[in-house]
Structures are given as C-alpha cells and as structure tokens.
Motif scaffolding. Sequence first.
Motif, PDB file in Angstrom:
ATOM      1  N   THR A   1      -2.743  -9.244 -23.366  1.00 37.40           N
ATOM      2  CA  THR A   1      -3.224 -10.474 -22.565  1.00 37.40           C
ATOM      3  C   THR A   1      -2.484 -10.106 -21.367  1.00 37.40           C
ATOM      4  O   THR A   1      -3.089 -10.600 -19.896  1.00 37.40           O
ATOM      5  CB  THR A   1      -2.882 -11.744 -23.114  1.00 37.40           C
ATOM      6  OG1 THR A   1      -3.773 -11.880 -24.468  1.00 37.40           O
ATOM      7  CG2 THR A   1      -3.308 -13.022 -22.290  1.00 37.40           C
ATOM      8  N   GLU A   2      -1.448 -10.002 -20.997  1.00 31.17           N
ATOM      9  CA  GLU A   2      -0.559  -9.863 -19.856  1.00 31.17           C
ATOM     10  C   GLU A   2      -1.127  -8.634 -19.093  1.00 31.17           C
ATOM     11  O   GLU A   2      -1.197  -8.745 -17.963  1.00 31.17           O
ATOM     12  CB  GLU A   2       0.910  -9.500 -20.119  1.00 31.17           C
ATOM     13  CG  GLU A   2       1.795 -10.649 -20.601  1.00 31.17           C
ATOM     14  CD  GLU A   2       3.120 -10.232 -21.108  1.00 31.17           C
ATOM     15  OE1 GLU A   2       3.602  -9.203 -21.074  1.00 31.17           O
ATOM     16  OE2 GLU A   2       3.570 -11.517 -21.452  1.00 31.17           O
ATOM     17  N   PHE A   3      -1.745  -7.527 -19.540  1.00 34.74           N
ATOM     18  CA  PHE A   3      -2.462  -6.483 -18.888  1.00 34.74           C
ATOM     19  C   PHE A   3      -3.687  -7.054 -18.368  1.00 34.74           C
ATOM     20  O   PHE A   3      -4.005  -6.810 -17.202  1.00 34.74           O
ATOM     21  CB  PHE A   3      -2.482  -5.318 -19.869  1.00 34.74           C
ATOM     22  CG  PHE A   3      -3.249  -4.278 -19.262  1.00 34.74           C
ATOM     23  CD1 PHE A   3      -2.871  -3.247 -18.212  1.00 34.74           C
ATOM     24  CD2 PHE A   3      -4.498  -4.099 -19.558  1.00 34.74           C
ATOM     25  CE1 PHE A   3      -3.620  -2.401 -17.693  1.00 34.74           C
ATOM     26  CE2 PHE A   3      -5.553  -3.113 -19.149  1.00 34.74           C
ATOM     27  CZ  PHE A   3      -4.731  -2.126 -17.950  1.00 34.74           C
ATOM     28  N   LEU A   4      -4.331  -7.724 -19.184  1.00 35.66           N
ATOM     29  CA  LEU A   4      -5.665  -8.070 -18.893  1.00 35.66           C
ATOM     30  C   LEU A   4      -5.948  -8.999 -17.926  1.00 35.66           C
ATOM     31  O   LEU A   4      -7.018  -9.124 -17.160  1.00 35.66           O
ATOM     32  CB  LEU A   4      -6.432  -8.438 -20.082  1.00 35.66           C
ATOM     33  CG  LEU A   4      -6.843  -7.318 -20.773  1.00 35.66           C
ATOM     34  CD1 LEU A   4      -7.551  -7.833 -22.277  1.00 35.66           C
ATOM     35  CD2 LEU A   4      -7.967  -6.101 -20.381  1.00 35.66           C
TER      36      LEU A   4
ATOM     37  N   MET B   1     -17.709  -7.595 -17.387  1.00 37.20           N
ATOM     38  CA  MET B   1     -17.296  -6.133 -17.223  1.00 37.20           C
ATOM     39  C   MET B   1     -16.305  -5.857 -17.906  1.00 37.20           C
ATOM     40  O   MET B   1     -16.334  -4.777 -18.911  1.00 37.20           O
ATOM     41  CB  MET B   1     -17.322  -6.023 -15.721  1.00 37.20           C
ATOM     42  CG  MET B   1     -17.157  -4.323 -15.659  1.00 37.20           C
ATOM     43  SD  MET B   1     -15.480  -3.825 -15.755  1.00 37.20           S
ATOM     44  CE  MET B   1     -14.390  -4.766 -14.563  1.00 37.20           C
ATOM     45  N   VAL B   2     -14.904  -6.510 -17.949  1.00 35.63           N
ATOM     46  CA  VAL B   2     -13.971  -6.286 -18.754  1.00 35.63           C
ATOM     47  C   VAL B   2     -14.255  -6.355 -20.208  1.00 35.63           C
ATOM     48  O   VAL B   2     -13.900  -5.358 -21.065  1.00 35.63           O
ATOM     49  CB  VAL B   2     -12.761  -7.101 -18.412  1.00 35.63           C
ATOM     50  CG1 VAL B   2     -11.648  -7.119 -19.151  1.00 35.63           C
ATOM     51  CG2 VAL B   2     -12.465  -6.970 -16.758  1.00 35.63           C
ATOM     52  N   ALA B   3     -15.063  -7.560 -20.614  1.00 36.69           N
ATOM     53  CA  ALA B   3     -15.296  -7.443 -22.053  1.00 36.69           C
ATOM     54  C   ALA B   3     -16.124  -6.295 -22.773  1.00 36.69           C
ATOM     55  O   ALA B   3     -15.936  -5.692 -23.845  1.00 36.69           O
ATOM     56  CB  ALA B   3     -16.005  -8.860 -22.415  1.00 36.69           C
ATOM     57  N   GLY B   4     -17.080  -5.788 -21.665  1.00 36.80           N
ATOM     58  CA  GLY B   4     -17.907  -4.603 -22.064  1.00 36.80           C
ATOM     59  C   GLY B   4     -17.042  -3.445 -22.236  1.00 36.80           C
ATOM     60  O   GLY B   4     -17.302  -2.625 -23.203  1.00 36.80           O
ATOM     61  N   VAL B   5     -16.023  -3.306 -21.385  1.00 35.58           N
ATOM     62  CA  VAL B   5     -15.139  -2.032 -21.272  1.00 35.58           C
ATOM     63  C   VAL B   5     -14.339  -2.019 -22.534  1.00 35.58           C
ATOM     64  O   VAL B   5     -14.305  -1.365 -23.357  1.00 35.58           O
ATOM     65  CB  VAL B   5     -14.413  -1.958 -20.134  1.00 35.58           C
ATOM     66  CG1 VAL B   5     -13.185  -0.837 -20.300  1.00 35.58           C
ATOM     67  CG2 VAL B   5     -15.113  -1.647 -19.055  1.00 35.58           C
TER      68      VAL B   5
ATOM     69  N   SER C   1     -14.508   0.301 -25.939  1.00 37.80           N
ATOM     70  CA  SER C   1     -13.479   0.988 -26.482  1.00 37.80           C
ATOM     71  C   SER C   1     -13.238   0.696 -27.810  1.00 37.80           C
ATOM     72  O   SER C   1     -12.734   1.666 -28.688  1.00 37.80           O
ATOM     73  CB  SER C   1     -12.178   0.498 -25.709  1.00 37.80           C
ATOM     74  OG  SER C   1     -12.250   0.890 -24.358  1.00 37.80           O
ATOM     75  N   THR C   2     -13.498  -0.424 -28.118  1.00 40.07           N
ATOM     76  CA  THR C   2     -13.470  -1.024 -29.665  1.00 40.07           C
ATOM     77  C   THR C   2     -14.475   0.055 -30.610  1.00 40.07           C
ATOM     78  O   THR C   2     -13.888   0.676 -31.622  1.00 40.07           O
ATOM     79  CB  THR C   2     -13.522  -2.345 -29.690  1.00 40.07           C
ATOM     80  OG1 THR C   2     -12.725  -3.028 -29.178  1.00 40.07           O
ATOM     81  CG2 THR C   2     -13.852  -2.981 -31.116  1.00 40.07           C
ATOM     82  N   MET C   3     -15.425   0.002 -30.014  1.00 43.40           N
ATOM     83  CA  MET C   3     -16.651   0.725 -30.804  1.00 43.40           C
ATOM     84  C   MET C   3     -16.304   2.119 -30.983  1.00 43.40           C
ATOM     85  O   MET C   3     -16.589   2.989 -31.864  1.00 43.40           O
ATOM     86  CB  MET C   3     -18.144   0.648 -30.129  1.00 43.40           C
ATOM     87  CG  MET C   3     -18.612  -0.631 -30.239  1.00 43.40           C
ATOM     88  SD  MET C   3     -18.902  -1.685 -32.180  1.00 43.40           S
ATOM     89  CE  MET C   3     -19.664   0.053 -32.439  1.00 43.40           C
ATOM     90  N   GLU C   4     -15.696   2.899 -29.957  1.00 43.38           N
ATOM     91  CA  GLU C   4     -15.225   4.265 -29.981  1.00 43.38           C
ATOM     92  C   GLU C   4     -14.252   4.567 -30.754  1.00 43.38           C
ATOM     93  O   GLU C   4     -14.033   5.453 -31.618  1.00 43.38           O
ATOM     94  CB  GLU C   4     -14.648   4.578 -28.668  1.00 43.38           C
ATOM     95  CG  GLU C   4     -15.666   4.804 -27.491  1.00 43.38           C
ATOM     96  CD  GLU C   4     -15.395   5.141 -26.199  1.00 43.38           C
ATOM     97  OE1 GLU C   4     -14.153   4.907 -25.764  1.00 43.38           O
ATOM     98  OE2 GLU C   4     -16.372   5.762 -25.267  1.00 43.38           O
ATOM     99  N   ILE C   5     -13.378   3.569 -30.955  1.00 43.80           N
ATOM    100  CA  ILE C   5     -12.067   3.526 -32.215  1.00 43.80           C
ATOM    101  C   ILE C   5     -12.914   3.545 -33.517  1.00 43.80           C
ATOM    102  O   ILE C   5     -12.543   4.172 -34.432  1.00 43.80           O
ATOM    103  CB  ILE C   5     -11.194   2.565 -31.915  1.00 43.80           C
ATOM    104  CG1 ILE C   5     -10.198   2.619 -30.711  1.00 43.80           C
ATOM    105  CG2 ILE C   5     -10.273   2.422 -32.933  1.00 43.80           C
ATOM    106  CD1 ILE C   5      -9.499   1.442 -30.207  1.00 43.80           C
TER     107      ILE C   5
END
Length: 89
Positions: free
Chosen positions: A24-27, A38-42, A46-50
């Motif tokens: 959260t602090e990073f985002l 856009m942030v949620a899409g990225v 990333s989640t799907m790649e994992i």
Amino acid sequence: MSIKKKVERKNEMEEIAAFKIKLTEFLLPHLKKSDPMMVAGVLMKSTMEIYTTHLSEKDMYKLLNVVIESVPIIKESVDMNNNSNNTIH
C-alpha cells in the motif's frame, strides 16, 4: 489446532499484514498520479503471471473461482472502511 499451528498461523497473518502495508505504501503515490484502473490492470496481469507459472491450470481456475466468490466480501469490507472514514460534523 495445536499451539504450534496457531503460532505459525498468527505469524503468517502478521507477515501478510506487513506485506499489505508495504505494498500500500508503495502503491499510494502511483494511485495519486496515475489512473487507478491502469495500476489495477498491471497488478492483475502480474497476479495472473504468478498464478500461471506456479499453479497447474486446474488449480489456477479453482483459485480464480475463489477470488470471484470473495468479491462481495471484499466489496463489503471496502464499503465499511469507506463509511468509517467519513467524519460527521
């Protein structure tokens, strides 16, 4: 549940909570200056790649079904947090 398992579970939950805070602090700065979708899409990509690299296809779809089923619970939690942040004057 044994005491050892309870301690392990508590430690795991604390680790998850600490990770969530760090994420959260990073985002937050990115959410303030970028389109939140856009942030949620990225994050979703990333989640799907994992998921696709660490789970079988069957397990990935089972997990995605759990995610779908948890949407109302997450939405309720978000709504409660948003309502609790409102100040009445």
